[in-house]
Design a protein around this motif. Structure first.
Motif, PDB file in Angstrom:
ATOM      1  N   ALA A  78       0.831  -1.205   0.000  1.00 38.22           N
ATOM      2  CA  ALA A  78       0.000   0.000   0.000  1.00 38.22           C
ATOM      3  C   ALA A  78       0.862   1.250   0.000  1.00 38.22           C
ATOM      4  O   ALA A  78       0.569   2.219  -0.705  1.00 38.22           O
ATOM      5  CB  ALA A  78      -0.928  -0.006   1.211  1.00 38.22           C
ATOM      6  N   GLY A  79       1.934   1.231   0.803  1.00 42.53           N
ATOM      7  CA  GLY A  79       2.824   2.393   0.860  1.00 42.53           C
ATOM      8  C   GLY A  79       3.440   2.697  -0.483  1.00 42.53           C
ATOM      9  O   GLY A  79       3.488   3.861  -0.918  1.00 42.53           O
ATOM     10  N   GLU A  80       3.912   1.660  -1.168  1.00 42.59           N
ATOM     11  CA  GLU A  80       4.513   1.883  -2.482  1.00 42.59           C
ATOM     12  C   GLU A  80       3.458   2.331  -3.494  1.00 42.59           C
ATOM     13  O   GLU A  80       3.721   3.182  -4.347  1.00 42.59           O
ATOM     14  CB  GLU A  80       5.234   0.626  -2.955  1.00 42.59           C
ATOM     15  N   ALA A  81       2.254   1.769  -3.407  1.00 41.16           N
ATOM     16  CA  ALA A  81       1.202   2.148  -4.346  1.00 41.16           C
ATOM     17  C   ALA A  81       0.853   3.628  -4.216  1.00 41.16           C
ATOM     18  O   ALA A  81       0.731   4.343  -5.222  1.00 41.16           O
ATOM     19  CB  ALA A  81      -0.042   1.289  -4.114  1.00 41.16           C
ATOM     20  N   VAL A  82       0.710   4.100  -2.982  1.00 38.99           N
ATOM     21  CA  VAL A  82       0.352   5.509  -2.765  1.00 38.99           C
ATOM     22  C   VAL A  82       1.426   6.429  -3.323  1.00 38.99           C
ATOM     23  O   VAL A  82       1.134   7.464  -3.945  1.00 38.99           O
ATOM     24  CB  VAL A  82       0.109   5.780  -1.269  1.00 38.99           C
ATOM     25  N   GLU A  83       2.688   6.074  -3.121  1.00 39.70           N
ATOM     26  CA  GLU A  83       3.771   6.888  -3.666  1.00 39.70           C
ATOM     27  C   GLU A  83       3.733   6.893  -5.195  1.00 39.70           C
ATOM     28  O   GLU A  83       3.967   7.926  -5.830  1.00 39.70           O
ATOM     29  CB  GLU A  83       5.126   6.372  -3.166  1.00 39.70           C
ATOM     30  N   GLN A  84       3.430   5.772  -5.790  1.00 41.02           N
ATOM     31  CA  GLN A  84       3.363   5.703  -7.250  1.00 41.02           C
ATOM     32  C   GLN A  84       2.189   6.505  -7.783  1.00 41.02           C
ATOM     33  O   GLN A  84       2.283   7.126  -8.847  1.00 41.02           O
ATOM     34  CB  GLN A  84       3.292   4.237  -7.692  1.00 41.02           C
ATOM     35  N   TYR A  85       1.068   6.527  -7.046  1.00 39.50           N
ATOM     36  CA  TYR A  85      -0.053   7.359  -7.455  1.00 39.50           C
ATOM     37  C   TYR A  85       0.339   8.838  -7.454  1.00 39.50           C
ATOM     38  O   TYR A  85      -0.200   9.642  -8.214  1.00 39.50           O
ATOM     39  CB  TYR A  85      -1.255   7.167  -6.529  1.00 39.50           C
ATOM     40  N   GLY A  86       1.286   9.168  -6.580  1.00 45.96           N
ATOM     41  CA  GLY A  86       1.754  10.545  -6.509  1.00 45.96           C
ATOM     42  C   GLY A  86       2.793  10.901  -7.549  1.00 45.96           C
ATOM     43  O   GLY A  86       3.295  12.029  -7.569  1.00 45.96           O
ATOM     44  N   GLY A  87       3.178   9.933  -8.394  1.00 49.68           N
ATOM     45  CA  GLY A  87       4.101  10.212  -9.484  1.00 49.68           C
ATOM     46  C   GLY A  87       5.442   9.521  -9.403  1.00 49.68           C
ATOM     47  O   GLY A  87       6.243   9.593 -10.340  1.00 49.68           O
TER      48      GLY A  87
END
Length: 417
Positions: free
Chosen positions: A289-298
């Protein structure tokens, strides 16, 4: 191989009963990998597991050859949200505010089936996030055979301290639905736990810390005696409490109050993880989840500099491994796509665990931590929740993505019937 086919034809020719013989290349029983093993299923139970030449059963109706595959217990997902979908599709706020419980339930049926076909035969759902008890009824429809899906353990609405949860950003005259149920004080806490259990929650989820206002760092929310009251109330009904906790103080209060698992633990230090180990509290890190959220941010992984959040998460996970705290598999799926639960397993290996330890976490360890006495292992007398993947995931965890066979409660959902 000659011995295998002699046994195969012997059993097939005598077949009259309702057993099924599964013949893979390897069997991971939840703890150890074996070769030249078979598994016999009778109804919804495992009847035999072991070497070919020691099988005592002489009449088997169906034989399923799983060439090149590893048989293993159905995966137990420890932290999911079937009523959420990825935030790059729709923000969390808009899912809570603009998607009705009916729409979210319909989505949940799709995600439940997708999860099952990805080898997830049991899921612990950590909160309906504004959809009330929709998760309770999603579980009911699965249990009644109306829709296919994993076995569910559900938390219902989850419990937060008054003022500490969202959606936020509205003036005081605007009432908006919240993502969880708010309480203040011991009396309210006890009453809410009792009501949630009466409404069908299998366990209680509390937020031991959270952001009080948008953009602020997380801070502790409940007082320790409030959490203690919720734990005592839940335990008196045979349930337990889990805690969302990322800060050292939030983790400390939750652990000392008696919760059974800590979810996230992003800022945990060796001190908190040692405390968890001393108190038999397990840790669900939710790396994906942590990595996904960062990827959503660019963030583009492998190309851009590693974000501070990921650096801190890797450091805290390393401390958790050093402490020896029990680590359970759970990726916070719903933040990222359902059916891609394997992403958490891959990151657990990338962050320092062995593939074997990850598989143990996702099967026998999760079963033990979640009080699932008849799941998580391939062993005589246990329930027949069994999957098969192409290749050997004890050597390459990415093989867990290649699910070719899924059996839940003795019924085949994917693969030869």
């Amino acid at each position: 191989m000659k011995k295998l086919f002699i046994l195969y034809f012997l059993l097939l020719s005598a077949g009259m009963q309702s057993q099924s013989l599964l013949i893979p290349d390897r069997v991971f029983d939840g703890e150890t990998l074996f070769t030249n093993w078979i598994v016999v299923v009778d109804g919804n139970q495992i009847e035999y597991t072991g070497p070919l030449d020691k099988c005592p059963i002489k009449t088997i109706k169906d034989t399923i050859l799983l060439k090149g595959m590893t048989l293993l217990p159905g995966i137990i997902e420890g932290h999911s949200h079937l009523l959420l979908h990825p935030y790059n599709e729709t923000s969390w706020n808009d899912q809570v505010l603009k998607e009705s419980p009916a729409e979210r339930a319909i989505r949940g049926t799709v995600y439940a089936r997708r999860s099952l076909l990805a080898g997830i035969t049991t899921m612990r759902d950590l909160g309906a996030e504004g959809a009330g008890y929709t998760d309770v009824y999603l579980k009911k429809t699965i249990d009644e055979g109306i829709i296919p899906g994993p076995r569910l353990l559900v938390a219902g609405p989850a419990i937060v301290a008054t003022g500490a949860y969202g959606p936020k950003g509205f003036h005081e005259g605007v009432a908006v639905p919240l993502g969880a149920e708010t309480v203040s004080g011991i009396d309210e806490a006890i009453k809410t736990v009792r009501r949630q259990i009466g409404n069908g929650s299998d366990f209680i989820k509390v937020y031991a810390d959270y952001r009080w206002n948008t953009g602020e760092p997380a801070q502790p929310t409940f007082l320790q005696n409030e959490i203690e009251a919720m734990v005592a109330t839940a335990e008196s009904t045979g349930r337990y409490v889990v805690a969302h906790a990322s800060t050292p103080e939030g983790i400390r209060r939750a652990v000392l109050a008696g919760v059974e698992t800590i979810e996230h633990g992003d800022l945990g230090t060796i001190k908190e993880f040692n405390l968890m180990k001393e108190n038999d509290v397990a840790f669900c890190p939710t790396l994906a989840a942590g990595e996904a959220v960062e990827q959503y941010g660019g963030w583009i992984k492998g190309k851009d500099p590693v974000p501070k959040r990921i650096i801190l998460k890797k450091a805290s996970f390393e401390e958790a491994l050093k402490s020896g705290v029990e680590i359970v598999f759970g990726g916070d799926v719903g933040v990222f796509s359902h059916g891609e639960n394997y992403r958490e397993m891959e990151l657990m290996v990338e962050y320092g665990m062995t593939p074997l330890a990850v598989l143990q976490s996702a099967t026998s360890i999760n079963a033990r931590v979640f009080h699932l006495d008849r799941l998580g292992r391939i062993r005589k007398g246990l329930l027949a929740d069994i999957i098969a993947v192409q290749g050997d995931p004890t050597k390459d965890i990415s093989a867990i993505k290649s699910v070719k066979f899924v059996m839940k409660d003795g019924e085949i959902y994917l693969g030869d019937k």
